[in-house]
Design an enzyme around this catalytic site. Structure first.
Site, PDB file in Angstrom:
ATOM      1  N   ASN A  41      33.559  40.927  39.066  1.00  0.00           N
ATOM      2  CA  ASN A  41      34.790  40.933  38.280  1.00  0.00           C
ATOM      3  C   ASN A  41      35.913  40.715  39.283  1.00  0.00           C
ATOM      4  OD1 ASN A  41      37.027  41.262  36.727  1.00  0.00           O
ATOM      5  ND2 ASN A  41      36.345  43.159  35.738  1.00  0.00           N
ATOM      6  N   ARG A 101      43.282  36.149  25.225  1.00  0.00           N
ATOM      7  CA  ARG A 101      44.504  36.639  25.872  1.00  0.00           C
ATOM      8  C   ARG A 101      45.393  35.464  26.305  1.00  0.00           C
ATOM      9  NH1 ARG A 101      42.959  41.131  30.111  1.00  0.00           N
ATOM     10  NH2 ARG A 101      45.223  41.434  29.967  1.00  0.00           N
ATOM     11  N   PRO A 116      41.248  42.922  42.419  1.00  0.00           N
ATOM     12  CA  PRO A 116      42.515  43.631  42.498  1.00  0.00           C
ATOM     13  C   PRO A 116      42.887  44.387  41.224  1.00  0.00           C
ATOM     14  CG  PRO A 116      42.861  41.262  42.423  1.00  0.00           C
ATOM     15  CD  PRO A 116      41.400  41.486  42.666  1.00  0.00           C
ATOM     16  N   ASN A 117      43.379  45.583  41.456  1.00  0.00           N
ATOM     17  CA  ASN A 117      43.919  46.492  40.436  1.00  0.00           C
ATOM     18  C   ASN A 117      42.843  47.183  39.602  1.00  0.00           C
ATOM     19  OD1 ASN A 117      46.759  46.048  41.014  1.00  0.00           O
ATOM     20  ND2 ASN A 117      46.395  43.978  40.262  1.00  0.00           N
ATOM     21  N   TYR A 156      41.426  47.602  28.240  1.00  0.00           N
ATOM     22  CA  TYR A 156      40.330  47.851  29.186  1.00  0.00           C
ATOM     23  C   TYR A 156      39.531  49.121  28.889  1.00  0.00           C
ATOM     24  CZ  TYR A 156      42.809  44.292  31.877  1.00  0.00           C
ATOM     25  OH  TYR A 156      43.407  43.126  32.271  1.00  0.00           O
ATOM     26  N   HIS A 181      34.052  39.910  32.937  1.00  0.00           N
ATOM     27  CA  HIS A 181      35.376  40.438  32.587  1.00  0.00           C
ATOM     28  C   HIS A 181      35.214  41.505  31.519  1.00  0.00           C
ATOM     29  CE1 HIS A 181      37.105  37.316  34.970  1.00  0.00           C
ATOM     30  NE2 HIS A 181      36.306  36.461  34.364  1.00  0.00           N
ATOM     31  N   GLU A 224      29.715  36.101  36.441  1.00  0.00           N
ATOM     32  CA  GLU A 224      31.163  36.335  36.360  1.00  0.00           C
ATOM     33  C   GLU A 224      31.409  37.267  35.185  1.00  0.00           C
ATOM     34  OE1 GLU A 224      33.532  32.793  35.719  1.00  0.00           O
ATOM     35  OE2 GLU A 224      35.198  34.018  34.974  1.00  0.00           O
ATOM     36  N   ALA A 249      42.307  39.237  38.692  1.00  0.00           N
ATOM     37  CA  ALA A 249      43.270  38.117  38.692  1.00  0.00           C
ATOM     38  C   ALA A 249      42.855  36.985  39.627  1.00  0.00           C
ATOM     39  CB  ALA A 249      44.658  38.636  39.070  1.00  0.00           C
ATOM     40  N   ARG A 271      45.806  53.037  32.613  1.00  0.00           N
ATOM     41  CA  ARG A 271      46.737  52.446  31.645  1.00  0.00           C
ATOM     42  C   ARG A 271      46.079  51.251  30.970  1.00  0.00           C
ATOM     43  NH1 ARG A 271      49.344  47.973  33.611  1.00  0.00           N
ATOM     44  NH2 ARG A 271      49.210  47.639  35.845  1.00  0.00           N
TER      45      ARG A 271
HETATM   46  O1  CA2 Z   1      39.079  41.683  31.731  1.00  0.00           O
HETATM   47  C1  CA2 Z   1      38.884  41.762  32.955  1.00  0.00           C
HETATM   48  O2  CA2 Z   1      37.980  42.418  33.447  1.00  0.00           O
HETATM   49  C2  CA2 Z   1      39.854  41.068  33.909  1.00  0.00           C
HETATM   50  O3  CA2 Z   1      39.085  40.521  34.982  1.00  0.00           O
HETATM   51  C3  CA2 Z   1      40.796  42.149  34.404  1.00  0.00           C
HETATM   52  C4  CA2 Z   1      41.935  41.623  35.273  1.00  0.00           C
HETATM   53  C5  CA2 Z   1      42.621  40.424  34.638  1.00  0.00           C
HETATM   54  O4  CA2 Z   1      43.558  39.869  35.544  1.00  0.00           O
HETATM   55  C6  CA2 Z   1      41.631  39.348  34.214  1.00  0.00           C
HETATM   56  O5  CA2 Z   1      42.341  38.301  33.579  1.00  0.00           O
HETATM   57  C7  CA2 Z   1      40.607  39.921  33.256  1.00  0.00           C
HETATM   58  C8  CA2 Z   1      42.973  42.733  35.498  1.00  0.00           C
HETATM   59  C9  CA2 Z   1      42.424  43.913  36.229  1.00  0.00           C
HETATM   60  C10 CA2 Z   1      43.451  45.011  36.253  1.00  0.00           C
HETATM   61  O6  CA2 Z   1      42.884  46.116  35.594  1.00  0.00           O
HETATM   62  C11 CA2 Z   1      43.659  47.185  35.252  1.00  0.00           C
HETATM   63  C12 CA2 Z   1      43.106  48.079  34.396  1.00  0.00           C
HETATM   64  C13 CA2 Z   1      43.821  49.167  33.985  1.00  0.00           C
HETATM   65  C14 CA2 Z   1      45.103  49.367  34.455  1.00  0.00           C
HETATM   66  C15 CA2 Z   1      45.650  48.469  35.314  1.00  0.00           C
HETATM   67  C16 CA2 Z   1      44.923  47.377  35.731  1.00  0.00           C
END
Ligand code: CA2
Length: 147
Positions: free
Chosen positions: A79, A112, A10-11, A23, A105, A103, A82, A18
């Site tokens: 990946n 974090r 998700p996301n 990221y 990330h 897995e 969340a 952003r």
């Molecule tokens: O670091 C990662 O790849 C995560 O899997 C990314 C997830 C987060 O919940 C994990 O704890 C770590 C979040 C993905 C959302 O990604 C976005 C990137 C840019 C803008 C908005 C969301």
């Protein structure tokens, strides 16, 4: 030719739009190109997907599991975003299919918030990687190609 599954949760469709300090600025389309290039280097096929829906991710893990049963899966790079920190369903899908899992990330989740320190998936993963930015996808494919 074996296939690498790369699944994104998700996301991650918002990648590059952003939070660039966490990221980076690459989009998910850029990540797909990185993965295509890495797979081409190793003579692997690529299945690359993103979904905001847990059940869809479960279905794709099952799909990868069917390839695994036929000896046609190089590995699954997941990946789960969340869902990493919440999903027993994804853990059960990985365990139930026996797929060899990385897995992944993008960020270093251990640097974090504490709720990101626990993963339901790590117990079923062959390897866990975080903090390499989007280069991690390419590095993970390099590793899976040696399995
Ligand atoms: O670091 C990662 O790849 C995560 O899997 C990314 C997830 C987060 O919940 C994990 O704890 C770590 C979040 C993905 C959302 O990604 C976005 C990137 C840019 C803008 C908005 C969301």
């Amino acid at each position: 030719m074996k296939t690498v599954y790369v699944l994104n949760g998700p996301n991650l469709n918002l990648l590059g739009s952003r939070e660039p300090t966490i990221y980076g600025s690459a989009t998910l389309a850029d990540v797909q190109v990185l993965c295509e290039q890495a797979c081409a280097r190793h003579g692997l096929a690529l299945a690359f997907h993103q979904s905001n829906h847990e059940g869809q991710l479960v279905d794709w893990i099952h799909e990868a599991g069917r390839l695994h049963a036929q000896g046609q899966l190089a590995g699954l790079i997941l990946n789960a975003a969340a869902y990493t920190h919440t999903s027993v369903a994804l853990l059960d899908a990985v365990k139930g299919t026996g797929v060899p899992l990385v897995e992944l990330h993008i960020s270093n989740v251990h640097a974090r918030e504490s709720f990101r320190h626990h993963s339901y998936l790590s117990a079923a993963a062959r390897a866990v990687m975080c903090g390499f930015g989007v280069a991690g996808y390419s590095l993970a494919i390099d590793a899976v190609a040696q399995w």
